[in-house]
Design a protein around this motif. Structure first.
Motif, short mmCIF file in Angstrom:
data_model
loop_
_atom_site.label_atom_id
_atom_site.label_comp_id
_atom_site.label_asym_id
_atom_site.label_seq_id
_atom_site.Cartn_x
_atom_site.Cartn_y
_atom_site.Cartn_z
N ASP A 7 0.78 -1.24 0.00
CA ASP A 7 0.00 0.00 0.00
C ASP A 7 0.81 1.29 0.00
OD1 ASP A 7 -2.05 -1.81 0.08
OD2 ASP A 7 -2.78 -1.25 2.06
N THR A 8 1.94 1.30 -0.67
CA THR A 8 2.73 2.53 -0.77
C THR A 8 2.19 3.34 -1.95
OG1 THR A 8 4.39 1.34 -2.05
CG2 THR A 8 4.80 1.58 0.30
N GLN A 9 0.97 3.80 -1.78
CA GLN A 9 0.26 4.46 -2.86
C GLN A 9 0.28 5.97 -2.70
OE1 GLN A 9 -2.52 1.00 -2.02
NE2 GLN A 9 -3.47 1.90 -3.84
N LYS A 10 0.18 6.67 -3.81
CA LYS A 10 0.30 8.13 -3.83
C LYS A 10 -0.65 8.83 -2.87
CE LYS A 10 2.05 8.44 -8.55
NZ LYS A 10 1.81 8.98 -9.89
N GLY A 11 -1.83 8.32 -2.69
CA GLY A 11 -2.83 8.98 -1.85
C GLY A 11 -2.52 8.99 -0.37
N ILE A 12 -1.59 8.12 0.06
CA ILE A 12 -1.26 8.07 1.49
C ILE A 12 0.23 8.17 1.77
CG2 ILE A 12 -3.37 6.91 2.26
CD1 ILE A 12 -1.83 4.26 2.20
N THR A 13 1.05 8.20 0.74
CA THR A 13 2.50 8.29 0.94
C THR A 13 2.90 9.75 0.87
OG1 THR A 13 2.75 6.12 -0.10
CG2 THR A 13 4.75 7.42 0.16
N ASP A 14 2.86 10.42 2.04
CA ASP A 14 3.19 11.84 2.09
C ASP A 14 3.63 12.23 3.50
OD1 ASP A 14 0.83 12.30 3.67
OD2 ASP A 14 -0.35 12.45 1.83
N SER A 15 3.87 13.50 3.70
CA SER A 15 4.45 14.00 4.95
C SER A 15 3.55 13.85 6.17
CB SER A 15 4.85 15.47 4.78
OG SER A 15 3.71 16.26 4.50
N ARG A 16 2.32 13.39 6.01
CA ARG A 16 1.46 13.12 7.17
C ARG A 16 1.92 11.87 7.92
NH1 ARG A 16 -4.16 12.84 4.16
NH2 ARG A 16 -2.74 11.88 2.66
N LEU A 17 2.76 11.08 7.30
CA LEU A 17 3.24 9.84 7.90
C LEU A 17 4.30 10.09 8.96
CD1 LEU A 17 3.61 7.74 4.64
CD2 LEU A 17 1.83 7.47 6.39
N TYR A 18 4.33 9.23 9.96
CA TYR A 18 5.37 9.28 10.99
C TYR A 18 6.72 8.99 10.34
CZ TYR A 18 8.08 7.92 15.09
OH TYR A 18 9.06 7.82 16.06
N PHE A 20 8.27 10.30 7.87
CA PHE A 20 8.09 10.16 6.43
C PHE A 20 9.41 10.00 5.67
CE2 PHE A 20 7.84 12.43 2.28
CZ PHE A 20 7.10 11.48 1.60
N GLU A 21 10.33 10.91 5.85
CA GLU A 21 11.58 10.87 5.07
C GLU A 21 12.42 9.64 5.39
OE1 GLU A 21 13.65 14.63 5.11
OE2 GLU A 21 11.82 15.70 4.55
N ASN A 26 14.23 4.30 3.73
CA ASN A 26 14.45 2.89 4.07
C ASN A 26 13.76 1.95 3.09
OD1 ASN A 26 16.08 3.54 6.25
ND2 ASN A 26 14.50 3.16 7.79
N ILE A 27 12.54 2.26 2.73
CA ILE A 27 11.83 1.41 1.76
C ILE A 27 12.55 1.42 0.42
CG2 ILE A 27 9.69 1.09 0.45
CD1 ILE A 27 8.17 2.08 2.97
N ALA A 131 12.90 -2.02 10.91
CA ALA A 131 12.60 -0.78 11.62
C ALA A 131 12.45 0.38 10.65
CB ALA A 131 13.70 -0.48 12.63
N TYR A 132 11.48 1.22 10.93
CA TYR A 132 11.23 2.43 10.15
C TYR A 132 11.09 2.16 8.66
CZ TYR A 132 12.01 4.75 14.54
OH TYR A 132 11.90 5.14 15.86
N ALA A 133 10.40 1.07 8.35
CA ALA A 133 10.06 0.76 6.96
C ALA A 133 8.55 0.56 6.83
CB ALA A 133 10.82 -0.46 6.47
N ASN A 134 7.83 0.99 7.86
CA ASN A 134 6.36 1.07 7.82
C ASN A 134 5.98 2.33 8.58
OD1 ASN A 134 5.23 0.26 10.72
ND2 ASN A 134 6.89 -1.18 10.25
N SER A 135 4.82 2.86 8.31
CA SER A 135 4.41 4.09 8.96
C SER A 135 2.91 4.25 8.89
CB SER A 135 5.09 5.31 8.32
OG SER A 135 4.85 6.46 9.09
N THR A 136 2.42 5.27 9.60
CA THR A 136 1.01 5.59 9.61
C THR A 136 0.82 7.06 9.93
OG1 THR A 136 -1.16 4.79 10.34
CG2 THR A 136 0.55 5.05 12.04
#
Length: 175
Positions: A7-18, A20-21, A26-27, A131-136
């Motif tokens: 689910d690394t999709q454009k609609g949710i892959t952005d700076s709102r994630l914990y 993010f950078e 890492n991914i 570690a740090y290869a998933n977020s929400t």
């Protein structure tokens, strides 16, 4: 072992994630190392259905450009949280290849990653979470930081998954 990118999709892959950078770096690194070392990279995309804005044909449904699959890489589609739901065909595909180790990365920690980790464990896979290869993102129950640490540091280790450092993940991939 395979690298499962969920689910690394454009609609949710952005700076709102914990983190993010850090997470995106890492991914990207894990995908690159997997490709360099002939570890299959498999992508999963969540489809909320026509008219949702998050379905096949919608820009937000597309995989984040920095993680773009190569032409020969498999993509599985799901409409539920777990990538291992029978409707995706992923379990059947992995069984045919006799895969038992799944390194899982992606989004979102408290939704589809959690469901995928637990479902994969229940089906007998060794689930590996770097570690740090998933977020929400933040939700009304807990912050994105709390959610990340709840699952990665408390819920999954010694229960459902082997949670490892990025250095350990790279060593597993490189061999």
């Amino acid at each position: 072992m395979v690298l499962l990118v969920v689910d690394t999709q454009k609609g949710i892959t952005d700076s709102r994630l914990y983190e993010f950078e850090k997470v995106t770096a890492n991914i990207k690194l894990l995908i690159a190392k997997a490709r360099e070392n002939n570890i299959e990279v498999i992508f999963v995309q969540h489809d909320d259905g026509p008219g949702s804005g998050f379905s096949k044909g919608d820009e937000e449904f597309e995989i984040y450009e920095e993680f773009a699959p190569q032409k020969d890489e498999k993509i599985f589609y799901k409409s539920v949280n777990s990538a291992f739901n029978p409707s995706t065909g992923l379990t059947k595909y992995l069984s045919a290849k006799n895969e038992k180790q799944i390194m899982v990365v992606g989004l979102q920690t408290d939704f589809c990653i959690d469901a995928t980790v637990k479902s994969g464990f229940e089906q007998g896979y060794q689930m590996i979470v770097p570690a740090y290869a998933n977020s929400t993102r933040d939700n009304s129950y807990f912050s994105k930081e709390t959610a990340y640490h709840f699952y990665n540091d408390f819920m999954w280790p010694k229960r459902y998954a082997k949670c490892i450092s990025m250095d350990e993940a790279i060593k597993l991939i490189v061999g």
